[in-house]
Design a protein around this motif. Structure first.
Motif, PDB file in Angstrom:
ATOM      1  N   ASP A   1     -20.814  -3.533   2.961  1.00  0.00           N
ATOM      2  CA  ASP A   1     -21.629  -4.547   2.286  1.00  0.00           C
ATOM      3  C   ASP A   1     -22.035  -5.667   3.239  1.00  0.00           C
ATOM      4  OD1 ASP A   1     -21.443  -3.108  -0.046  1.00  0.00           O
ATOM      5  OD2 ASP A   1     -20.193  -4.560  -1.118  1.00  0.00           O
ATOM      6  N   ILE A   2     -21.115  -6.077   4.101  1.00  0.00           N
ATOM      7  CA  ILE A   2     -21.429  -7.121   5.081  1.00  0.00           C
ATOM      8  C   ILE A   2     -22.463  -6.609   6.080  1.00  0.00           C
ATOM      9  CG2 ILE A   2     -20.476  -8.494   6.980  1.00  0.00           C
ATOM     10  CD1 ILE A   2     -17.832  -8.583   5.257  1.00  0.00           C
ATOM     11  N   LYS A   3     -22.278  -5.379   6.553  1.00  0.00           N
ATOM     12  CA  LYS A   3     -23.221  -4.804   7.512  1.00  0.00           C
ATOM     13  C   LYS A   3     -24.620  -4.685   6.924  1.00  0.00           C
ATOM     14  CE  LYS A   3     -24.038  -0.797  10.493  1.00  0.00           C
ATOM     15  NZ  LYS A   3     -23.537   0.524  10.934  1.00  0.00           N
ATOM     16  N   SER A   4     -24.703  -4.270   5.662  1.00  0.00           N
ATOM     17  CA  SER A   4     -26.006  -4.061   5.026  1.00  0.00           C
ATOM     18  C   SER A   4     -26.658  -5.357   4.537  1.00  0.00           C
ATOM     19  CB  SER A   4     -25.859  -3.111   3.837  1.00  0.00           C
ATOM     20  OG  SER A   4     -25.207  -3.757   2.751  1.00  0.00           O
ATOM     21  N   GLY A   5     -25.871  -6.433   4.450  1.00  0.00           N
ATOM     22  CA  GLY A   5     -26.384  -7.691   3.930  1.00  0.00           C
ATOM     23  C   GLY A   5     -26.154  -7.867   2.441  1.00  0.00           C
ATOM     24  N   ALA A   6     -25.523  -6.879   1.795  1.00  0.00           N
ATOM     25  CA  ALA A   6     -25.218  -7.006   0.366  1.00  0.00           C
ATOM     26  C   ALA A   6     -24.184  -8.094   0.114  1.00  0.00           C
ATOM     27  CB  ALA A   6     -24.712  -5.669  -0.187  1.00  0.00           C
ATOM     28  N   ARG A   7     -23.363  -8.381   1.112  1.00  0.00           N
ATOM     29  CA  ARG A   7     -22.426  -9.505   1.055  1.00  0.00           C
ATOM     30  C   ARG A   7     -22.682 -10.371   2.278  1.00  0.00           C
ATOM     31  NH1 ARG A   7     -15.742  -9.652   1.382  1.00  0.00           N
ATOM     32  NH2 ARG A   7     -15.636 -11.916   1.487  1.00  0.00           N
ATOM     33  N   MET A   8     -23.016 -11.614   2.047  1.00  0.00           N
ATOM     34  CA  MET A   8     -23.334 -12.524   3.142  1.00  0.00           C
ATOM     35  C   MET A   8     -22.078 -13.258   3.621  1.00  0.00           C
ATOM     36  SD  MET A   8     -26.475 -11.879   3.556  1.00  0.00           S
ATOM     37  CE  MET A   8     -26.790 -13.088   4.832  1.00  0.00           C
ATOM     38  N   VAL A   9     -21.725 -13.025   4.894  1.00  0.00           N
ATOM     39  CA  VAL A   9     -20.625 -13.742   5.535  1.00  0.00           C
ATOM     40  C   VAL A   9     -21.175 -14.261   6.860  1.00  0.00           C
ATOM     41  CG1 VAL A   9     -18.271 -13.614   6.441  1.00  0.00           C
ATOM     42  CG2 VAL A   9     -18.909 -12.216   4.464  1.00  0.00           C
ATOM     43  N   PRO A  10     -21.639 -15.508   6.892  1.00  0.00           N
ATOM     44  CA  PRO A  10     -22.303 -16.034   8.087  1.00  0.00           C
ATOM     45  C   PRO A  10     -21.510 -15.848   9.377  1.00  0.00           C
ATOM     46  CG  PRO A  10     -22.548 -17.576   6.279  1.00  0.00           C
ATOM     47  CD  PRO A  10     -21.620 -16.493   5.804  1.00  0.00           C
ATOM     48  N   GLU A  11     -20.171 -15.995   9.290  1.00  0.00           N
ATOM     49  CA  GLU A  11     -19.340 -15.853  10.503  1.00  0.00           C
ATOM     50  C   GLU A  11     -19.383 -14.440  11.074  1.00  0.00           C
ATOM     51  OE1 GLU A  11     -17.322 -18.866   7.731  1.00  0.00           O
ATOM     52  OE2 GLU A  11     -18.320 -16.932   7.540  1.00  0.00           O
ATOM     53  N   MET A  12     -19.790 -13.468  10.260  1.00  0.00           N
ATOM     54  CA  MET A  12     -19.792 -12.071  10.719  1.00  0.00           C
ATOM     55  C   MET A  12     -21.197 -11.545  11.023  1.00  0.00           C
ATOM     56  SD  MET A  12     -16.761 -10.288   8.507  1.00  0.00           S
ATOM     57  CE  MET A  12     -16.881  -8.785   9.475  1.00  0.00           C
ATOM     58  N   THR A  13     -22.167 -12.426  11.015  1.00  0.00           N
ATOM     59  CA  THR A  13     -23.545 -12.013  11.275  1.00  0.00           C
ATOM     60  C   THR A  13     -23.650 -11.289  12.609  1.00  0.00           C
ATOM     61  OG1 THR A  13     -24.396 -13.892  10.012  1.00  0.00           O
ATOM     62  CG2 THR A  13     -25.937 -12.809  11.524  1.00  0.00           C
ATOM     63  N   GLY A  14     -24.135 -10.064  12.549  1.00  0.00           N
ATOM     64  CA  GLY A  14     -24.362  -9.261  13.753  1.00  0.00           C
ATOM     65  C   GLY A  14     -23.145  -8.558  14.318  1.00  0.00           C
ATOM     66  N   LEU A  15     -21.948  -8.903  13.856  1.00  0.00           N
ATOM     67  CA  LEU A  15     -20.739  -8.317  14.452  1.00  0.00           C
ATOM     68  C   LEU A  15     -20.587  -6.833  14.139  1.00  0.00           C
ATOM     69  CD1 LEU A  15     -18.060 -11.128  13.927  1.00  0.00           C
ATOM     70  CD2 LEU A  15     -19.378 -10.589  15.983  1.00  0.00           C
ATOM     71  N   LEU A  16     -21.141  -6.386  13.023  1.00  0.00           N
ATOM     72  CA  LEU A  16     -20.973  -4.993  12.619  1.00  0.00           C
ATOM     73  C   LEU A  16     -22.210  -4.136  12.884  1.00  0.00           C
ATOM     74  CD1 LEU A  16     -19.218  -5.626   9.171  1.00  0.00           C
ATOM     75  CD2 LEU A  16     -18.153  -5.330  11.413  1.00  0.00           C
ATOM     76  N   THR A  17     -23.268  -4.749  13.356  1.00  0.00           N
ATOM     77  CA  THR A  17     -24.565  -4.082  13.498  1.00  0.00           C
ATOM     78  C   THR A  17     -24.485  -2.774  14.278  1.00  0.00           C
ATOM     79  OG1 THR A  17     -25.674  -6.218  13.401  1.00  0.00           O
ATOM     80  CG2 THR A  17     -26.952  -4.372  14.271  1.00  0.00           C
ATOM     81  N   ASN A  18     -23.771  -2.764  15.372  1.00  0.00           N
ATOM     82  CA  ASN A  18     -23.736  -1.581  16.244  1.00  0.00           C
ATOM     83  C   ASN A  18     -22.570  -0.640  15.958  1.00  0.00           C
ATOM     84  OD1 ASN A  18     -26.052  -2.413  17.686  1.00  0.00           O
ATOM     85  ND2 ASN A  18     -24.808  -3.807  18.902  1.00  0.00           N
ATOM     86  N   LEU A  19     -21.850  -0.883  14.868  1.00  0.00           N
ATOM     87  CA  LEU A  19     -20.722  -0.014  14.529  1.00  0.00           C
ATOM     88  C   LEU A  19     -21.174   1.111  13.603  1.00  0.00           C
ATOM     89  CD1 LEU A  19     -17.883  -2.639  13.945  1.00  0.00           C
ATOM     90  CD2 LEU A  19     -18.419  -1.368  16.021  1.00  0.00           C
ATOM     91  N   SER A  20     -20.662   2.311  13.854  1.00  0.00           N
ATOM     92  CA  SER A  20     -20.998   3.483  13.044  1.00  0.00           C
ATOM     93  C   SER A  20     -20.164   3.512  11.774  1.00  0.00           C
ATOM     94  CB  SER A  20     -20.715   4.760  13.847  1.00  0.00           C
ATOM     95  OG  SER A  20     -19.317   4.913  14.045  1.00  0.00           O
ATOM     96  N   ASP A  21     -20.505   4.418  10.875  1.00  0.00           N
ATOM     97  CA  ASP A  21     -19.711   4.601   9.657  1.00  0.00           C
ATOM     98  C   ASP A  21     -18.273   4.938  10.008  1.00  0.00           C
ATOM     99  OD1 ASP A  21     -21.946   4.095   8.150  1.00  0.00           O
ATOM    100  OD2 ASP A  21     -22.332   6.189   7.643  1.00  0.00           O
ATOM    101  N   GLN A  22     -18.089   5.767  11.044  1.00  0.00           N
ATOM    102  CA  GLN A  22     -16.732   6.144  11.457  1.00  0.00           C
ATOM    103  C   GLN A  22     -15.981   4.949  12.017  1.00  0.00           C
ATOM    104  OE1 GLN A  22     -15.224   9.312  10.981  1.00  0.00           O
ATOM    105  NE2 GLN A  22     -13.475   7.960  11.310  1.00  0.00           N
ATOM    106  N   ASP A  23     -16.673   4.100  12.786  1.00  0.00           N
ATOM    107  CA  ASP A  23     -16.042   2.884  13.312  1.00  0.00           C
ATOM    108  C   ASP A  23     -15.518   2.014  12.169  1.00  0.00           C
ATOM    109  OD1 ASP A  23     -16.679   3.534  15.974  1.00  0.00           O
ATOM    110  OD2 ASP A  23     -18.568   2.410  15.913  1.00  0.00           O
ATOM    111  N   LEU A  24     -16.348   1.825  11.162  1.00  0.00           N
ATOM    112  CA  LEU A  24     -15.946   0.990  10.018  1.00  0.00           C
ATOM    113  C   LEU A  24     -14.767   1.610   9.277  1.00  0.00           C
ATOM    114  CD1 LEU A  24     -19.409  -0.130   8.576  1.00  0.00           C
ATOM    115  CD2 LEU A  24     -17.954  -1.312  10.253  1.00  0.00           C
ATOM    116  N   ALA A  25     -14.800   2.930   9.105  1.00  0.00           N
ATOM    117  CA  ALA A  25     -13.692   3.619   8.426  1.00  0.00           C
ATOM    118  C   ALA A  25     -12.401   3.483   9.229  1.00  0.00           C
ATOM    119  CB  ALA A  25     -14.040   5.087   8.221  1.00  0.00           C
ATOM    120  N   ASP A  26     -12.509   3.551  10.549  1.00  0.00           N
ATOM    121  CA  ASP A  26     -11.321   3.418  11.406  1.00  0.00           C
ATOM    122  C   ASP A  26     -10.745   2.003  11.347  1.00  0.00           C
ATOM    123  OD1 ASP A  26     -11.708   6.062  12.146  1.00  0.00           O
ATOM    124  OD2 ASP A  26     -12.583   5.584  14.105  1.00  0.00           O
TER     125      ASP A  26
END
Length: 200
Positions: free
Chosen positions: A66-91
């Motif tokens: 949700d944070i990566k897609s923008g469905a949940r806005m967390v200003p401190e995390m802006t851009g931090l997840l952009t280059n992570l894959s689905d597997q990265d997030l699951a890990d």
């Protein structure tokens, strides 16, 4: 009606969503950027940053997505997840889920009211007991992606309730938390937030 809705959502969660297939060992190496706010083991030492340790894997993965897609806005995390894959997030989710949360303490003057809301809700306001979705001990229901709250910082929980009550956070299923939080007074939010900080 609230109990029926909660039962339905739990049933859907138990049967309708596959469990995240993350690798905790792989996830550890992917959390370097996370440690500044959430600490190495996911036990944030700053009250406005949530503890991730011991959180349900499915819940964590939903929030990361949700944070990566923008469905949940967390200003401190802006851009931090952009280059992570689905597997990265699951890990990453698997890694933090594998850690143990450190518990805090509940302020003594908040125990009675906080415990009453947690265990029984507030019938006259139509507020269901928190235990329905977060379990009596605050472990959550990971199969339904309902978060663990045991040991979570009171400051973070109170801030989150305020955001739900104002609609500033809106990634809750069926607007369930927005509905509940909007019915709580400032005093009630503070009490239940303090209560979960020491709950185990």
């Amino acid at each position: 009606m609230n109990k029926l809705l909660i039962s339905l959502l739990v049933s859907i969660g138990l049967t309708g969503v596959a469990h995240a297939a993350g690798d905790a060992a792989a996830g550890q190496a992917k959390t370097a950027v996370c440690t500044a706010c959430h600490s190495t083991d996911g036990n944030s030492v700053v009250g406005n940053f949530p503890k991730l340790a011991g959180q349900g894997e499915k819940y964590l993965l939903k929030q990361l997505n949700d944070i990566k897609s923008g469905a949940r806005m967390v200003p401190e995390m802006t851009g931090l997840l952009t280059n992570l894959s689905d597997q990265d997030l699951a890990d990453i989710a698997a890694y933090y889920a594998s850690k143990n949360v450190t518990l805090g303490q509940t302020a003594e003057d908040q125990v009675e009211l906080g415990q009453r809301i947690w265990r029984a809700g507030i019938a006259e306001k139509g507020v269901a007991a928190c235990t329905a979705c977060h379990s009596p001990t605050g472990q959550g229901i990971d199969s339904a992606a309902y978060p663990a709250l045991s040991g979570q910082h009171a400051q973070y929980v109170e801030s989150t309730l305020n955001k739900f009550s104002k609609g500033e956070r809106n990634n809750d299923p069926a607007a369930m938390m927005r509905d509940i939080a909007s019915k709580l007074s400032t005093e009630e939010m503070k009490a239940v937030s303090q209560y979960v900080q020491g709950l185990h």
